[in-house]
Design a protein around this motif. Structure first.
Motif, short mmCIF file in Angstrom:
data_model
loop_
_atom_site.label_atom_id
_atom_site.label_comp_id
_atom_site.label_asym_id
_atom_site.label_seq_id
_atom_site.Cartn_x
_atom_site.Cartn_y
_atom_site.Cartn_z
N ALA A 249 21.48 -38.05 -23.76
CA ALA A 249 20.44 -38.38 -22.79
C ALA A 249 20.42 -39.85 -22.40
O ALA A 249 19.59 -40.28 -21.64
N SER B 77 22.00 -30.90 -27.93
CA SER B 77 21.44 -31.42 -26.68
C SER B 77 20.29 -30.53 -26.21
O SER B 77 20.20 -29.34 -26.56
N ALA B 78 19.42 -31.10 -25.39
CA ALA B 78 18.33 -30.32 -24.82
C ALA B 78 18.87 -29.20 -23.94
O ALA B 78 18.32 -28.09 -23.92
N THR C 266 12.67 -33.06 -34.85
CA THR C 266 14.04 -32.62 -34.53
C THR C 266 14.63 -31.71 -35.61
O THR C 266 15.84 -31.67 -35.81
N ASP D 243 18.58 -36.00 -28.45
CA ASP D 243 19.62 -35.71 -27.46
C ASP D 243 20.46 -36.96 -27.26
O ASP D 243 20.11 -37.84 -26.48
N THR E 141 14.28 -32.40 -30.09
CA THR E 141 15.65 -32.64 -30.51
C THR E 141 16.04 -34.07 -30.18
O THR E 141 15.50 -34.68 -29.24
#
Length: 268
Positions: free
Chosen positions: A171, A229-230, A135, A168, A166
Motif C-alpha cells: 500500500a 494484501s487488502a 492484523t 498491506d 491487515t
C-alpha cells in the motif's frame, strides 16, 4: 514453549548468534512470550479508535477474535458492549483474566473469555460485530482463513459486520529490509524489537530481545507473520460469501506499516 533454534534473518539473527547458548528461543504467544506480547500491545493504540467508531454503528454483542491479553477487548468493554473474547493461547487468556479481575465488576460481567481456534469455532450464538484486529488474520494459512470465514458467517447476526485489519506492505513504498525499535513498556521492561521483510516475500519475521542483556539465560521471542494484501483478503472474502462495505487506510505506524481496515457483511 521453547523452540528449536529458528532461522532468524538480519541483525536479529546476528545478535542471536552472538548470544550463543545463552539465548533461549520461544514463541511470542507461549507462556514465556505472552507477557512480552502484552507489553508490546500495551504500547500500541493503532486502529483502536477506528475500530470502535465502526463498532458503534452496529448494535448487538461483539466477538473479539484472537483477543490476546485484551488489547481490543478492554476498550470494547469500556464502550459499553458485551464482548466474547476468543483466544487460542491459554497463556494469553490468563493475562486477560487477570486484567478482568482488576476491572470494575460491571465491566467484568460483560466479558466472556473463550479458549478456541479462530479458524474453527462454534459458540452457539450470533454477534452484531465480529472483530479481528491487530492484523491477526496474518497468523492463518489459506485453509485457516477459509475456516475463519466459514465460522464468522455462522456467527454473524443479520446486518452484522466483520471488521478485520491487515498490514498491506503493497500500500506504499517498499519498506526497508529490516527495522529496529527500542522501547520501554508500562511494566518497566525494555525491549529491542526487530522486524525483517524482504520485498515480495510471503512472510515477515518479528524478533524481540530484552534491551539490556545480562545473566546466563536470555529469552528471545519470535514469530513469523504472513504478508496479506487488502486486495487478496477482499477477494477471499467475496469467494466466501461476503460483500466488502468499506476499506480504510489507517494512519501509518513507523517506516513500514501500512495498515488497512476492512469492513464486510454476509451476502444474502
Amino acid at each position: 514453549m521453547t523452540l528449536n533454534r529458528p532461522l532468524i534473518p538480519g541483525r536479529a539473527g546476528a545478535l542471536l548468534a552472538e548470544l550463543g547458548d545463552r539465548a533461549v528461543c520461544c514463541d511470542l504467544y507461549d507462556e514465556v512470550g505472552a507477557p512480552v506480547y502484552h507489553d508490546l500491545a500495551g504500547q500500541d493504540t493503532h486502529e483502536v479508535r477506528e475500530l470502535l467508531t465502526l463498532v458503534r454503528t452496529v448494535p448487538g454483542p461483539v466477538l473479539d477474535l484472537a483477543a490476546g491479553s485484551g488489547r481490543l477487548t478492554m476498550p470494547l468493554l469500556a464502550s459499553g458492549r458485551d464482548v466474547t473474547a476468543l483466544e487460542l493461547s491459554g497463556s494469553m487468556l490468563k493475562l486477560l483474566t487477570a486484567r478482568l479481575a482488576e476491572a470494575p465488576e460491571a465491566l467484568r460481567n460483560r466479558c466472556t473469555p473463550v479458549q478456541a481456534d479462530m479458524s474453527d469455532f462454534a459458540l452457539g450464538r450470533e454477534f452484531g460485530v465480529i472483530v479481528l484486529g491487530t492484523t491477526s488474520v496474518s497468523l492463518l494459512d489459506a485453509p485457516g482463513r477459509k475456516g475463519l470465514y466459514h465460522s464468522v458467517r455462522a456467527h454473524l447476526a443479520p446486518g452484522g459486520r466483520l471488521l478485520l485489519s491487515t498490514v498491506d506492505l503493497t500500500a506504499g513504498d517498499q519498506a526497508p529490509t529490516e527495522t529496529e525499535v527500542e522501547f520501554t513498556a508500562d511494566s518497566g521492561r525494555s525491549y529491542r524489537m526487530f522486524e525483517y521483510w524482504t520485498p515480495g516475500a510471503e512472510a515477515r519475521t518479528v524478533t524481540v530481545f530484552p534491551a539490556v542483556i545480562g545473566g546466563e539465560q536470555v529469552d528471545v521471542c519470535t514469530t513469523t507473520i504472513r504478508v496479506l494484501s487488502a486486495d487478496q483478503l477482499e477477494e477471499e472474502l467475496r469467494q466466501s460469501g461476503f460483500a466488502v462495505c468499506s476499506r480504510r487506510l489507517l494512519p501509518d505506524v513507523g517506516a513500514r506499516h501500512h495498515s488497512v481496515l476492512i469492513e464486510a457483511e454476509v451476502t444474502a
